[in-house]
Design an enzyme around this catalytic site. Structure first.
Site, PDB file in Angstrom:
ATOM      1  N   ASN A 159       0.799  -1.235   0.000  1.00 44.88           N
ATOM      2  CA  ASN A 159       0.000   0.000   0.000  1.00 44.88           C
ATOM      3  C   ASN A 159       0.832   1.286   0.000  1.00 44.88           C
ATOM      4  OD1 ASN A 159       0.783  -0.601   2.622  1.00 44.88           O
ATOM      5  ND2 ASN A 159      -1.071   0.253   3.535  1.00 44.88           N
ATOM      6  N   GLU A 256       4.885  -4.258  12.047  1.00 41.54           N
ATOM      7  CA  GLU A 256       3.870  -3.206  11.840  1.00 41.54           C
ATOM      8  C   GLU A 256       2.699  -3.877  11.134  1.00 41.54           C
ATOM      9  OE1 GLU A 256       4.038  -0.300  13.012  1.00 41.54           O
ATOM     10  OE2 GLU A 256       6.118   0.365  13.101  1.00 41.54           O
ATOM     11  N   CYS A 290      -3.040   1.091   6.842  1.00 39.86           N
ATOM     12  CA  CYS A 290      -3.077   0.324   8.101  1.00 39.86           C
ATOM     13  C   CYS A 290      -3.752   1.135   9.193  1.00 39.86           C
ATOM     14  CB  CYS A 290      -1.670  -0.061   8.520  1.00 39.86           C
ATOM     15  SG  CYS A 290      -0.572   1.363   8.644  1.00 39.86           S
ATOM     16  N   GLU A 467       8.583   2.372  14.654  1.00 41.41           N
ATOM     17  CA  GLU A 467       9.340   2.953  13.552  1.00 41.41           C
ATOM     18  C   GLU A 467       9.091   4.459  13.564  1.00 41.41           C
ATOM     19  OE1 GLU A 467       8.080  -0.004  10.256  1.00 41.41           O
ATOM     20  OE2 GLU A 467      10.211   0.401   9.968  1.00 41.41           O
TER      21      GLU A 467
HETATM   22  P1  NAD Z   1       0.705  -9.442   3.591  1.00 41.18           P
HETATM   23  O1  NAD Z   1       0.883  -9.846   5.003  1.00 41.18           O
HETATM   24  O2  NAD Z   1      -0.131 -10.298   2.721  1.00 41.18           O
HETATM   25  O3  NAD Z   1       2.117  -9.347   2.837  1.00 41.18           O
HETATM   26  C1  NAD Z   1       3.139  -8.494   3.297  1.00 41.18           C
HETATM   27  C2  NAD Z   1       4.479  -9.002   2.800  1.00 41.18           C
HETATM   28  O4  NAD Z   1       4.766 -10.255   3.416  1.00 41.18           O
HETATM   29  C3  NAD Z   1       4.552  -9.245   1.293  1.00 41.18           C
HETATM   30  O5  NAD Z   1       5.806  -8.825   0.838  1.00 41.18           O
HETATM   31  C4  NAD Z   1       4.406 -10.760   1.188  1.00 41.18           C
HETATM   32  O6  NAD Z   1       4.997 -11.315   0.035  1.00 41.18           O
HETATM   33  C5  NAD Z   1       5.153 -11.202   2.425  1.00 41.18           C
HETATM   34  N1  NAD Z   1       4.800 -12.537   2.927  1.00 41.18           N
HETATM   35  C6  NAD Z   1       3.643 -13.214   2.789  1.00 41.18           C
HETATM   36  N2  NAD Z   1       3.718 -14.407   3.434  1.00 41.18           N
HETATM   37  C7  NAD Z   1       4.949 -14.466   4.002  1.00 41.18           C
HETATM   38  C8  NAD Z   1       5.623 -15.418   4.820  1.00 41.18           C
HETATM   39  N3  NAD Z   1       5.041 -16.563   5.184  1.00 41.18           N
HETATM   40  N4  NAD Z   1       6.889 -15.143   5.236  1.00 41.18           N
HETATM   41  C9  NAD Z   1       7.493 -13.982   4.876  1.00 41.18           C
HETATM   42  N5  NAD Z   1       6.905 -13.037   4.113  1.00 41.18           N
HETATM   43  C10 NAD Z   1       5.657 -13.271   3.683  1.00 41.18           C
HETATM   44  O7  NAD Z   1       0.177  -7.950   3.624  1.00 41.18           O
HETATM   45  P2  NAD Z   1      -0.286  -7.050   2.392  1.00 41.18           P
HETATM   46  O8  NAD Z   1      -1.580  -7.589   1.868  1.00 41.18           O
HETATM   47  O9  NAD Z   1       0.842  -6.845   1.453  1.00 41.18           O
HETATM   48  O10 NAD Z   1      -0.539  -5.624   3.111  1.00 41.18           O
HETATM   49  C11 NAD Z   1      -1.723  -5.313   3.755  1.00 41.18           C
HETATM   50  C12 NAD Z   1      -1.573  -5.470   5.250  1.00 41.18           C
HETATM   51  O11 NAD Z   1      -0.444  -4.711   5.708  1.00 41.18           O
HETATM   52  C13 NAD Z   1      -2.751  -4.919   6.014  1.00 41.18           C
HETATM   53  O12 NAD Z   1      -3.094  -5.797   7.060  1.00 41.18           O
HETATM   54  C14 NAD Z   1      -2.225  -3.596   6.577  1.00 41.18           C
HETATM   55  O13 NAD Z   1      -2.902  -3.139   7.726  1.00 41.18           O
HETATM   56  C15 NAD Z   1      -0.809  -3.925   6.840  1.00 41.18           C
HETATM   57  N6  NAD Z   1       0.013  -2.704   6.896  1.00 41.18           N
HETATM   58  C16 NAD Z   1       0.480  -2.276   8.113  1.00 41.18           C
HETATM   59  C17 NAD Z   1       1.217  -1.091   8.201  1.00 41.18           C
HETATM   60  C18 NAD Z   1       1.752  -0.586   9.535  1.00 41.18           C
HETATM   61  O14 NAD Z   1       2.635   0.266   9.515  1.00 41.18           O
HETATM   62  N7  NAD Z   1       1.246  -1.060  10.665  1.00 41.18           N
HETATM   63  C19 NAD Z   1       1.483  -0.347   7.043  1.00 41.18           C
HETATM   64  C20 NAD Z   1       0.991  -0.825   5.829  1.00 41.18           C
HETATM   65  C21 NAD Z   1       0.256  -2.016   5.769  1.00 41.18           C
END
Ligand code: NAD
Length: 490
Positions: A159, A256, A290, A467
């Site tokens: 995002n 995060e 998020c 962070e």
């Molecule tokens: P996601 O968890 O599906 O994927 C995030 C990353 O993790 C990707 O690069 C993905 O390839 C990788 N990944 C997936 N499975 C993995 C595994 N088993 N081991 C290691 N890496 C793995 O999340 P998304 O759909 O890309 O993003 C949306 C989510 O991110 C939402 O829940 C959002 O709230 C959260 N988010 C949080 C913040 C914050 O700062 N708190 C900021 C942005 C997004």
């Protein structure tokens, strides 16, 4: 279909992975990236395979003594230069980010500027990190030396690709650590461009690697024995897996994760300011934030009036192609669109009242594309799925409260704890709420203000660690204590 006239050029020339200072084609599967506004192909990239993950980590390991032994003032100069190079390439970076993420170009430009700002902020920290001395009496002196933690892994969501990468890369590189980033498989382009700029700025080869690929590539990275810290931004479900992977090398984790953040509006609040904050808080980046303010918890006496203002503002929002800079672009993909639609359909079948939206959107000239209309469900019971789960789309719910205590109960009534907001003219109520709400960041009479120099992170299932700001440096160094015995034995 006509290609948008502002499409970025040269995407086909971008390397697929960036390892040891060199662009590399991935040895894994070829992935097609599409513009989520039209589903037109943007570019095809080949994922890294596991051996390339190992290569990238090993290259970061070799770069570690070079970069960590670079004088802090010189590290600072390199990071300042990197910030300048990002600004010089801001137009191109922003259009790539807008197209890849589906983000309105104005928001993408802001994200690119934030990336430059992170590097500049942390560049300024390089030569100001100091240890301490600890009193042990006349015969001994203890001191601490801050040492870079080692090779760091940065696993990222789709995002805010460019700014989220910079918020971890900035402090890691500032303390002298080296890194391997794995961007989301949907949005890898800006990370590769950033790593190229890092080399141009003067980072040693291997200090800043990028490998692309799906979750299993992230898992291989997080569980590599050389990795000392994993900074992960993404969903709570993946965060749990990361903790397990990182337990193999006994690496630290900064997580995060997701949110379902509340915005409380009490009866004495400025309703126009609150309506502005609520609308921006949930519909910015089409709700794919998020920290989105996904739950409006509102005093009964003003609920209907505030909902009326929010609905009017939601109806006035423009939706369109990201490069035309509308208020809302598309969601990231057809798959995510179906997920958001699923939440809304289930809420409707629960009998919940939808005050606006509740359907896909079809902006002029874009009959295909992952567009969803700004949506508001009113007076939603706390146990509903849509009151508890993160939708990650432009979907707001409202809940009604009669007292500050009830507002707090509702605000704290989910598994998440990322951010929270409160609008009220009464500072006592505001501070009562701020002190008792379960969140890592609280906004009073505003929402999502404060910027990137303020510590950020969650509690509960929204994550661990902080962070941004000076707090963002802590994860990347370890204090080594040195105790000197200088007792005169004569
Ligand atoms: P996601 O968890 O599906 O994927 C995030 C990353 O993790 C990707 O690069 C993905 O390839 C990788 N990944 C997936 N499975 C993995 C595994 N088993 N081991 C290691 N890496 C793995 O999340 P998304 O759909 O890309 O993003 C949306 C989510 O991110 C939402 O829940 C959002 O709230 C959260 N988010 C949080 C913040 C914050 O700062 N708190 C900021 C942005 C997004």
């Amino acid at each position: 279909m006509q290609t948008h006239p502002d499409y970025p050029q040269h995407l086909a020339e971008l390397p697929h992975n960036f390892i040891d200072g060199v662009g590399q084609t991935g040895a894994g599967k070829v992935r097609t990236l599409r513009d989520p506004a039209t589903y037109q192909v943007i570019v095809e990239l080949a994922d890294a395979d596991r051996s390339q993950v190992a290569q990238a980590v090993s290259s970061a390991g070799h770069a570690l003594p070079v970069w960590s032994d670079t004088a802090p003032a010189i590290r600072a100069r390199v990071l300042f230069r990197l910030a300048g190079l990002i600004e010089a390439k801001a137009g191109e970076l922003a259009s790539v980010e807008a197209l890849n993420v589906g983000k309105p170009i104005g928001q993408a430009k802001r994200d690119v500027q934030r990336a430059a700002d992170y590097f500049r902020f942390y560049a300024g920290c390089c030569d100001k990190l100091q240890g301490e001395t600890i009193p042990l009496g006349p015969d001994q002196t203890a001191l601490t030396v801050l040492e870079p933690i080692g090779v760091t892994a940065h696993i990222l969501p789709w995002n805010y690709p460019v700014s989220t990468l910079a918020r971890g890369a900035g402090p890691a590189l500032a303390v002298g650590a080296t890194m391997v980033a794995k961007p989301s498989e949907s949005t890898p382009l800006s990370a590769i461009m950033l790593a190229q700029l890092g080399l141009e700025a003067g980072l040693p080869r291997g200090a800043f690697n990028v490998i692309c690929g799906p979750g299993e590539i992230g898992e291989a990275l997080a569980s590599d024995n050389t990795v000392a810290h994993v900074t992960f931004t993404g969903s709570t479900a993946t965060g749990r897996k990361i903790m397990q992977s990182a337990s193999k090398p006994i690496a630290g984790t900064t997580l995060e994760l997701g949110g379902k953040s509340p915005v409380v509006v009490l009866a004495d609040a400025d309703l126009d300011a609150a309506a502005d904050g609520v609308v921006r808080g949930i519909f910015f980046n089409a709700g794919q934030v998020c920290a989105a303010g996904a739950r409006l918890i509102c005093a009964r006496s003003i609920h209907d009036a505030l909902v009326k203002k929010v609905v009017a503002k939601a109806e006035a929002l423009t939706i369109g192609h990201p490069l035309d800079n509308p208020d809302l672009g598309p969601l990231i993909s057809a798959q995510h669109l179906a997920r958001v639609e699923g939440f809304v359909d289930r809420a409707k079948s629960e009998g919940l009242t939808c005050a606006v939206g509740g359907h896909r959107a079809c902006p002029d000239g874009l009959t295909q594309g992952a567009f969803y209309a700004p949506t508001v469900f009113t007076n939603v019971p706390a146990h509903s799925e849509i009151a508890q789960q993160e939708v990650f789309g432009p979907v707001l719910i409202t809940q009604i409260c009669d007292t500050v205590e009830q507002a707090l109960d509702l605000a704290n009534g989910t598994a998440f704890g990322l951010v929270a907001g409160v609008y009220t003219a009464d500072i006592t109520h505001a501070m009562q709420f701020a002190r008792k709400v379960e969140a890592g960041q609280v906004f009073i009479n505003g929402f999502l203000q404060g910027g990137d120099t303020v510590p950020f992170g969650g509690v509960k299932e929204s994550g661990i660690g902080r962070e941004k700001g000076l707090a963002g440096l802590a994860a990347y160094s370890a204090a080594k204590s040195i105790i000197i015995n200088h007792r005169d034995a004569s």
